[in-house]
Motif scaffolding. Structure first.
Motif, PDB file in Angstrom:
ATOM      1  N   ASP A 261       0.826  -1.214   0.000  1.00 26.94           N
ATOM      2  CA  ASP A 261       0.000   0.000   0.000  1.00 26.94           C
ATOM      3  C   ASP A 261       0.857   1.259   0.000  1.00 26.94           C
ATOM      4  N   LEU A 262       1.975   1.229   0.746  1.00 27.87           N
ATOM      5  CA  LEU A 262       2.838   2.410   0.846  1.00 27.87           C
ATOM      6  C   LEU A 262       3.855   2.473  -0.293  1.00 27.87           C
ATOM      7  N   ARG A 263       3.843   1.459  -1.149  1.00 26.73           N
ATOM      8  CA  ARG A 263       4.783   1.398  -2.272  1.00 26.73           C
ATOM      9  C   ARG A 263       6.227   1.467  -1.784  1.00 26.73           C
ATOM     10  N   VAL A 264       6.526   0.702  -0.732  1.00 27.46           N
ATOM     11  CA  VAL A 264       7.885   0.639  -0.208  1.00 27.46           C
ATOM     12  C   VAL A 264       8.732  -0.167  -1.186  1.00 27.46           C
ATOM     13  N   SER A 265       9.618   0.522  -1.890  1.00 30.46           N
ATOM     14  CA  SER A 265      10.373  -0.137  -2.948  1.00 30.46           C
ATOM     15  C   SER A 265      11.655   0.657  -3.210  1.00 30.46           C
ATOM     16  N   PRO A 266      12.815   0.005  -3.400  1.00 28.52           N
ATOM     17  CA  PRO A 266      12.981  -1.445  -3.436  1.00 28.52           C
ATOM     18  C   PRO A 266      13.111  -2.063  -2.049  1.00 28.52           C
ATOM     19  N   VAL A 267      12.847  -3.359  -1.972  1.00 32.97           N
ATOM     20  CA  VAL A 267      13.077  -4.156  -0.777  1.00 32.97           C
ATOM     21  C   VAL A 267      14.220  -5.109  -1.093  1.00 32.97           C
ATOM     22  N   ASN A 268      15.170  -5.220  -0.181  1.00 26.08           N
ATOM     23  CA  ASN A 268      16.332  -6.087  -0.385  1.00 26.08           C
ATOM     24  C   ASN A 268      16.113  -7.403   0.359  1.00 26.08           C
ATOM     25  N   VAL A 269      16.151  -8.503  -0.375  1.00 32.43           N
ATOM     26  CA  VAL A 269      15.744  -9.791   0.177  1.00 32.43           C
ATOM     27  C   VAL A 269      16.893 -10.800   0.163  1.00 32.43           C
ATOM     28  N   SER A 270      17.145 -11.418   1.312  1.00 38.90           N
ATOM     29  CA  SER A 270      18.068 -12.547   1.400  1.00 38.90           C
ATOM     30  C   SER A 270      17.292 -13.806   1.041  1.00 38.90           C
ATOM     31  N   VAL A 271      17.537 -14.320  -0.151  1.00 39.19           N
ATOM     32  CA  VAL A 271      16.758 -15.458  -0.653  1.00 39.19           C
ATOM     33  C   VAL A 271      17.448 -16.781  -0.333  1.00 39.19           C
ATOM     34  N   HIS A 272      18.686 -16.934  -0.795  1.00 35.77           N
ATOM     35  CA  HIS A 272      19.533 -18.105  -0.579  1.00 35.77           C
ATOM     36  C   HIS A 272      19.107 -19.324  -1.384  1.00 35.77           C
ATOM     37  N   THR A 273      17.818 -19.609  -1.430  1.00 36.46           N
ATOM     38  CA  THR A 273      17.307 -20.678  -2.268  1.00 36.46           C
ATOM     39  C   THR A 273      15.806 -20.472  -2.453  1.00 36.46           C
ATOM     40  N   THR A 274      15.297 -20.919  -3.600  1.00 32.02           N
ATOM     41  CA  THR A 274      13.849 -20.831  -3.834  1.00 32.02           C
ATOM     42  C   THR A 274      13.173 -22.178  -3.621  1.00 32.02           C
ATOM     43  N   ASP A 275      13.908 -23.173  -3.163  1.00 30.74           N
ATOM     44  CA  ASP A 275      13.312 -24.453  -2.776  1.00 30.74           C
ATOM     45  C   ASP A 275      12.761 -24.299  -1.361  1.00 30.74           C
ATOM     46  N   PRO A 276      11.429 -24.355  -1.176  1.00 28.89           N
ATOM     47  CA  PRO A 276      10.839 -24.084   0.146  1.00 28.89           C
ATOM     48  C   PRO A 276      11.414 -24.957   1.260  1.00 28.89           C
ATOM     49  N   GLU A 277      11.563 -26.242   1.014  1.00 30.34           N
ATOM     50  CA  GLU A 277      12.071 -27.140   2.060  1.00 30.34           C
ATOM     51  C   GLU A 277      13.521 -26.821   2.397  1.00 30.34           C
ATOM     52  N   LEU A 278      14.319 -26.592   1.367  1.00 28.25           N
ATOM     53  CA  LEU A 278      15.724 -26.271   1.613  1.00 28.25           C
ATOM     54  C   LEU A 278      15.854 -24.931   2.323  1.00 28.25           C
ATOM     55  N   ARG A 279      15.015 -23.970   1.966  1.00 24.61           N
ATOM     56  CA  ARG A 279      15.088 -22.663   2.632  1.00 24.61           C
ATOM     57  C   ARG A 279      14.734 -22.794   4.108  1.00 24.61           C
ATOM     58  N   CYS A 280      13.731 -23.593   4.430  1.00 28.45           N
ATOM     59  CA  CYS A 280      13.383 -23.825   5.838  1.00 28.45           C
ATOM     60  C   CYS A 280      14.557 -24.457   6.581  1.00 28.45           C
ATOM     61  N   ALA A 281      15.253 -25.380   5.903  1.00 29.48           N
ATOM     62  CA  ALA A 281      16.385 -26.049   6.531  1.00 29.48           C
ATOM     63  C   ALA A 281      17.569 -25.105   6.710  1.00 29.48           C
ATOM     64  N   MET A 282      17.840 -24.256   5.708  1.00 34.05           N
ATOM     65  CA  MET A 282      18.982 -23.353   5.786  1.00 34.05           C
ATOM     66  C   MET A 282      18.761 -22.248   6.810  1.00 34.05           C
ATOM     67  N   LEU A 283      17.530 -21.740   6.876  1.00 32.89           N
ATOM     68  CA  LEU A 283      17.223 -20.674   7.829  1.00 32.89           C
ATOM     69  C   LEU A 283      16.767 -21.226   9.174  1.00 32.89           C
ATOM     70  N   ARG A 284      16.515 -22.538   9.209  1.00 38.73           N
ATOM     71  CA  ARG A 284      16.021 -23.225  10.405  1.00 38.73           C
ATOM     72  C   ARG A 284      14.812 -22.498  10.991  1.00 38.73           C
ATOM     73  N   ASN A 285      13.874 -22.264  10.071  1.00 40.80           N
ATOM     74  CA  ASN A 285      12.635 -21.571  10.425  1.00 40.80           C
ATOM     75  C   ASN A 285      11.517 -22.165   9.574  1.00 40.80           C
ATOM     76  N   PRO A 286      10.477 -22.725  10.188  1.00 37.01           N
ATOM     77  CA  PRO A 286       9.405 -23.349   9.401  1.00 37.01           C
ATOM     78  C   PRO A 286       8.635 -22.364   8.534  1.00 37.01           C
ATOM     79  N   ARG A 287       8.749 -21.075   8.808  1.00 37.66           N
ATOM     80  CA  ARG A 287       8.066 -20.054   8.013  1.00 37.66           C
ATOM     81  C   ARG A 287       8.867 -19.634   6.772  1.00 37.66           C
ATOM     82  N   ALA A 288      10.100 -20.094   6.672  1.00 34.63           N
ATOM     83  CA  ALA A 288      10.996 -19.583   5.634  1.00 34.63           C
ATOM     84  C   ALA A 288      10.496 -19.874   4.228  1.00 34.63           C
ATOM     85  N   GLY A 289       9.847 -21.020   4.017  1.00 38.11           N
ATOM     86  CA  GLY A 289       9.365 -21.358   2.686  1.00 38.11           C
ATOM     87  C   GLY A 289       8.249 -20.457   2.211  1.00 38.11           C
TER      88      GLY A 289
END
Length: 457
Positions: free
Chosen positions: A139-167
């Motif tokens: 809504d506020l058009r906050v842009s750009p946002v800088n994102v640490s992605v690391h991987t786009t595989d949901p399961e692997l991202r959860c494992a790498m970040l050790r956070n079930p919300r990461a995917g």
């Protein structure tokens, strides 16, 4: 809770004389001010009705007419008008987890705050954003946002970040892209985990969101000697660094064909690990990933050589030294040699500082400590001054990561230690004695002779 108390008011502020320190900003044009994002967004317009309150709770309104985008000139008790949000992850590669004990408390704070991403360029994982906060960014058009992605595989991202919300964060990225929010991304590449085919998948997924995923840096995992009890990670070998560069470059070539932009760039450190030349200036397009060490050395050399072509010979002989991490030292030697070849009265030397504090596998200049600088240069000929990158010190406190102050380093080494911005023109000026990089008193405090050390100018 929002901390919207006014700390100070600039004299040019349209609110000067109408509000006082201690007052609170409650709303602008009827929009409640929760934090700094609301404040900056709603204060952008030319005509504002600002609702404030006194310390006793009395509310009052002030009408303001100003230039579009003009600053209201208010400084708040808290920069964010709120507490910074800490990271909810426990990443297997987290650099902060690899710090030794006993450093200042601020070194151990892990921020993961979308507001700092927009305002300061920090990278965030999106794992602690609520649905409401995601919608507010849109809504506020906050842009750009800088994102640490690391991987786009949901399961692997959860494992790498050790956070079930990461995917689920990847769904947020797609929602941002669908709503026109631009993102710059980074992938911290860990050998055997998110490299190879996983990296190919990540690049394919992220490129599908272009132009809203504007750029992606691929940087090697940083490993210190303080990893006891942490997830076992392998460093990049020269061979694996070269394979990764070739993969990312080939994918970037296809992106140029399909989208007109390379999108994906390897960090300079990967090239250095592989023993490869840093690509030419045109490779980096608009240098959008400089803060991640992507093209930083190429831009420094390009700027420096341009400045050298335009420079005049210094009026009197100049003697200086430059200290840098092991990775950047060869380039700096090349630049110092170029100066010496053009001007006979220039005498400079480069010192590559081994990182004994964090471990010698850490080679970047920004992590060189004051203790290592002093220990390795104490008996060395340094000339009239020692130049370092400003990234080695904190801007406000003027000290290194190990709490050694700039003044102490100067006193112990017997010459001014002068931080210089990562800018080729400023670096040449500092070599030629045309600027100090900082106020003289800041460098000479605590040194014998004080101002006498600056007579090279």
């Amino acid at each position: 809770m929002a901390d919207n108390r006014i700390k100070s008011i600039d004299s040019f502020s349209p609110l000067s004389g109408q509000c006082v320190p201690g007052d609170r900003v409650l709303a602008i044009n009827g929009n409640k001010i929760i934090d700094v994002l609301d404040y900056k967004f709603y204060a952008y317009d030319t005509s504002l009705d600002v609702l404030l309150s006194r310390e006793d709770g009395t509310e009052y309104s002030v009408h303001v007419e100003k230039a579009e985008g003009g600053d209201l000139g208010l400084d708040f008790e808290s920069y964010l008008m709120d507490s910074p949000r800490s990271c909810a992850n426990s990443c297997i590669f987290c650099f902060i987890d690899q710090l030794p004990k006993g450093m200042r408390k601020t070194m151990y704070f892990k921020d993961d705050d979308a507001r700092l991403s927009f305002l300061l360029g920090n990278y965030i994982t999106l794992t602690n954003l609520s649905d409401r906060e995601v919608q507010r960014i849109i809504d506020l058009r906050v842009s750009p946002v800088n994102v640490s992605v690391h991987t786009t595989d949901p399961e692997l991202r959860c494992a790498m970040l050790r956070n079930p919300r990461a995917g689920k964060s990847l769904d947020i990225m797609r929602k941002f892209a669908d709503n026109g929010i631009v993102m710059n991304c980074q992938i911290v590449c860990c050998p055997g985990i998110n490299d190879g085919q996983q990296l190919m998948k990540s690049m394919a997924d992220l490129s599908s969101m272009y132009p809203y995923v504007r750029s992606v840096s691929v940087v090697p995992v940083g490993l210190t000697r303080f990893r006891e009890g942490l997830y076992e990670l392998a460093p990049f070998t020269p061979e694996h660094a070269a394979e990764t560069i070739d993969m990312v470059t080939a994918f970037g070539d296809k992106c140029i064909e399909n989208y007109g932009s390379r999108i994906f760039f390897c960090g300079d450190e990967l090239y250095l690990k592989a023993g490869r030349e840093i690509p030419e200036d045109s490779f980096y397009e608009e240098y959008v990933q400089l803060e991640n060490g992507v093209g930083m050395l190429r831009l420094l050399e390009t700027e420096f050589m341009s400045a050298l072509r335009l420079s005049d010979e210094p009026d009197k002989p100049q003697s200086f030294s430059v200290a840098a991490g092991v990775a950047a030292a060869p380039l700096l030697e090349k630049l110092v040699k170029a100066v010496g070849e053009k001007y006979d009265n220039m005498k400079g030397k480069v010192y590559a500082i081994e990182n004994d504090f964090f471990g010698r596998s850490v080679t970047v200049s920004g992590l060189v400590t004051g203790g290592d600088l002093i220990a390795q240069l104490k008996e060395k000929p340094l000339g009239d001054r020692l130049l370092i990158t400003r990234n080695m010190i904190r801007r406000e406190e003027k000290d290194f990561l190990d709490d050694v102050s700039l003044a102490e380093a100067s006193a112990r080494l017997g010459v001014p230690v002068i931080p210089v911005e990562q800018d080729g023109f400023e670096l040449l000026d500092a070599m030629l004695g045309l600027n100090d990089g900082m106020d003289r008193d800041e460098c000479s405090e605590g040194m014998p002779g004080g101002e006498e050390f600056y007579r090279y100018n």
